[in-house]
Design an enzyme around this catalytic site. Structure first.
Site, short mmCIF file in Angstrom:
data_model
loop_
_atom_site.label_atom_id
_atom_site.label_comp_id
_atom_site.label_asym_id
_atom_site.label_seq_id
_atom_site.Cartn_x
_atom_site.Cartn_y
_atom_site.Cartn_z
N PHE A 129 59.74 -11.41 49.05
CA PHE A 129 58.69 -11.67 50.03
C PHE A 129 57.97 -10.35 50.30
O PHE A 129 58.61 -9.33 50.56
CB PHE A 129 59.31 -12.25 51.31
CG PHE A 129 58.28 -12.77 52.27
CD1 PHE A 129 57.70 -14.01 52.07
CD2 PHE A 129 57.87 -12.01 53.35
CE1 PHE A 129 56.74 -14.49 52.94
CE2 PHE A 129 56.91 -12.49 54.23
CZ PHE A 129 56.34 -13.73 54.02
N ASP A 180 68.36 -10.44 53.61
CA ASP A 180 67.28 -11.04 54.39
C ASP A 180 67.52 -12.56 54.38
O ASP A 180 67.46 -13.19 53.32
CB ASP A 180 65.93 -10.69 53.77
CG ASP A 180 64.77 -11.27 54.56
OD1 ASP A 180 64.95 -12.31 55.22
OD2 ASP A 180 63.67 -10.70 54.50
N TYR A 234 61.68 -18.65 63.33
CA TYR A 234 60.59 -19.63 63.49
C TYR A 234 60.50 -20.58 62.31
O TYR A 234 59.74 -21.53 62.34
CB TYR A 234 59.24 -18.93 63.71
CG TYR A 234 58.90 -17.84 62.72
CD1 TYR A 234 58.39 -18.15 61.47
CD2 TYR A 234 59.09 -16.51 63.04
CE1 TYR A 234 58.08 -17.16 60.56
CE2 TYR A 234 58.79 -15.50 62.14
CZ TYR A 234 58.28 -15.83 60.90
OH TYR A 234 57.99 -14.83 60.01
N LYS A 235 61.29 -20.33 61.25
CA LYS A 235 61.26 -21.25 60.11
C LYS A 235 62.24 -22.40 60.39
O LYS A 235 62.01 -23.19 61.30
CB LYS A 235 61.58 -20.48 58.84
CG LYS A 235 60.46 -19.49 58.49
CD LYS A 235 60.74 -18.60 57.29
CE LYS A 235 59.56 -17.66 57.06
NZ LYS A 235 59.88 -16.54 56.18
N ARG A 290 54.86 -25.71 48.07
CA ARG A 290 56.26 -25.77 48.52
C ARG A 290 56.46 -26.94 49.48
O ARG A 290 55.61 -27.23 50.32
CB ARG A 290 56.64 -24.47 49.25
CG ARG A 290 56.47 -23.22 48.43
CD ARG A 290 57.02 -22.01 49.18
NE ARG A 290 56.37 -21.82 50.48
CZ ARG A 290 56.70 -20.87 51.34
NH1 ARG A 290 57.69 -20.03 51.07
NH2 ARG A 290 56.06 -20.75 52.49
C1 LIG Z 1 59.13 -15.29 56.43
C2 LIG Z 1 59.74 -14.05 55.89
C3 LIG Z 1 59.60 -12.83 56.55
C4 LIG Z 1 58.74 -12.77 57.78
O1 LIG Z 1 58.63 -11.54 58.37
P1 LIG Z 1 58.05 -11.39 59.84
O2 LIG Z 1 58.27 -9.99 60.18
O3 LIG Z 1 58.81 -12.35 60.72
O4 LIG Z 1 56.61 -11.77 59.81
C5 LIG Z 1 60.25 -11.73 56.04
N1 LIG Z 1 61.00 -11.81 54.92
C6 LIG Z 1 61.14 -12.98 54.25
C7 LIG Z 1 61.99 -13.04 53.04
C8 LIG Z 1 60.52 -14.12 54.71
O5 LIG Z 1 60.64 -15.27 54.06
#
Ligand SMILES: *Cc1c(COP(=O)(O)O)cnc(C)c1O
Length: 433
Positions: free
Chosen positions: A146, A218, A243-244, A392
């Site tokens: 990501f 992560d 939030y996911k 997705r």
């Molecule tokens: C969604 C996601 C993030 C989001 O980072 P934020 O700091 O909350 O915006 C980070 N890493 C991964 C792998 C994600 O899927």
């Protein structure tokens, strides 16, 4: 027959549909009837006629949120005001909610705090880990991780002015080979945000430790979607967002995990007063508090923590292994229906077919992916698009039914059959995809 039907269909769903028997809507409804999680849906607010397949980006709102926020605004904030830090336990919220998240990710009390966002938490832990492994120069990660994870690592490397090298491995099967005596830290996302492919957490964690390095997982795409057992894994560090899958609300605070035995060996770079040993002494010099609290930085978004705790509380009522089992079945049903009903429309299944290798979403690749998703959204089948060619579909077992999957694929089939995606209106690219 009533009893046998669902059992028979269960075989279809786990991929034993050898006779290519067509599934019907009634078959999926029969599965829903015997679903042990079927009542959980009533805890969530889902817009009418909507099939929400985007819990991998933003989980839906738990129904109890508005009442809790109403209480927060009218009683805690308007009336109790500053006294709420003590009396309404605002001050301890990051710890209290952290302990709750710990139960979802296989950690112990006082190993997790709910705070900041995943990116900032990653930054804190990466710098802390590098400083704990002096003389080691490498951070091993995955190319195509990501983006924010890679960006934060790049920023750390820049601030270490050439002393730190980011090894971003292209082929995920080769990540493990790149971990060696030069490695200070391994930073990986266990479920790939695009393909949903799951890494072998155990093998990678073991290899990392054999070489004396630290591991940071992560968990953004696994917290609330599949069982994670950080303690059993002997993981060192982890971050994630809520939030996911966890339905914590848009921009809800993320979390930090640091294994208990490491906490006092690590110091993070964002030395704010919330991480201080005695924040209300107001002394000039920084001294980190003992334990997980040293990974806090500053005043928390209490409003956001309050909404988020409602989502976490819903998840605590259910077993992660039940959630995982249903998530795998939903994914398998989706893949089988796509193969059966959307063959000939040039979709490629971009996720592993083996449910043991897959997180809780399924990705499809297509040349017209963006427009297809826009057309689906118009029909209230909500997934998302990831450039350049991926759509997705995320499955949240607490509020998704088997019939939802059947209906979503029916609509996708129709969108393809009638080439609706080809309309001008679906080609316009929004700023958030
Ligand atoms: C969604 C996601 C993030 C989001 O980072 P934020 O700091 O909350 O915006 C980070 N890493 C991964 C792998 C994600 O899927």
């Amino acid at each position: 027959m009533v009893l046998l039907l669902p059992i028979y269909n269960w075989f279809l769903v786990i991929g034993l549909n050898e006779n290519n028997m067509p599934l019907t809507l009634a078959d999926t409804e029969a599965l829903d009837l015997v679903d042990p999680l079927k009542n959980a849906k009533s805890e969530f607010s889902i817009p009418e006629n909507t099939i929400y397949l985007n819990s991998n980006s933003l989980g839906v709102m738990p129904k109890a949120v508005p009442e809790r926020i109403q209480d927060f605004t009218t009683r805690e904030w308007s009336n109790d005001l500053i006294g709420s830090w003590n009396h309404n336990k605002w001050f301890e919220a990051p710890y209290r909610i952290g302990d709750k998240i710990a139960r979802i990710i296989g950690a112990s009390d006082s190993e997790v705090v709910a705070t900041d966002c995943a990116s900032i938490n990653l930054y804190k832990l990466v710098v802390a880990a590098l400083n704990a492994r002096p003389g080691r120069t490498r951070i091993v990660t995955e190319a195509g991780n990501f983006p924010t994870d890679l960006y934060m690592l790049q920023s750390v490397a820049e601030s270490f002015a050439g002393d730190v090298e980011i090894v971003a491995v292209q082929d995920r099967n080769k990540i493990i080979e790149e971990i060696d005596e030069r490695t200070a830290l391994v930073v990986l996302t266990d479920v790939h945000y695009k393909t949903s492919h799951l890494l072998d957490r155990k093998a990678i964690t073991e290899r990392t430790h054999q070489h004396g390095a630290l591991i940071l997982w992560d968990l953004c795409h696994s917290a609330g979607a599949l069982p994670v057992d950080l303690n059993e894994l002997e993981a060192d560090l982890a971050v994630g967002c809520t939030y996911k899958y966890l339905s914590g609300g848009p921009g809800a605070p993320g979390f930090i995990f640091v294994a208990k035995h490491l906490q006092n060996q690590l110091t993070q770079p964002l030395q704010g007063w919330w991480g201080h040993a005695e924040p209300f002494k107001f002394v000039d010099d920084y001294a980190p508090t003992e334990g997980i609290g040293r990974f806090l930085c500053s005043t928390q978004s209490v409003l956001a923590l309050t909404a988020m705790e409602v989502g976490i509380d819903v998840f605590l009522k259910y077993e992660m292994k039940d959630i995982r089992r249903k998530s795998q079945k939903l994914g398998q049903l989706f893949i089988e229906l796509i193969e059966e009903r959307c063959a000939g429309f040039q979709f490629t299944i971009a996720s592993p077919r083996d449910p043991e290798q897959r997180g809780s979403h399924v990705a499809l690749a297509h040349d017209n992916a963006y427009a297809i998703m826009q057309a689906l959204i118009k029909h209230k089948v909500i997934g998302d698009f990831r450039a350049p060619d991926t759509i997705r579909f995320g499955f949240s077992p607490l509020y998704m039914s088997y019939a939802d999957i059947w209906n979503a694929v029916t609509i996708l089939e129709e969108v393809m059959q009638t080439a609706q995606w080809d309309r001008k209106e679906f080609q316009i690219v929004n700023s958030v995809t």
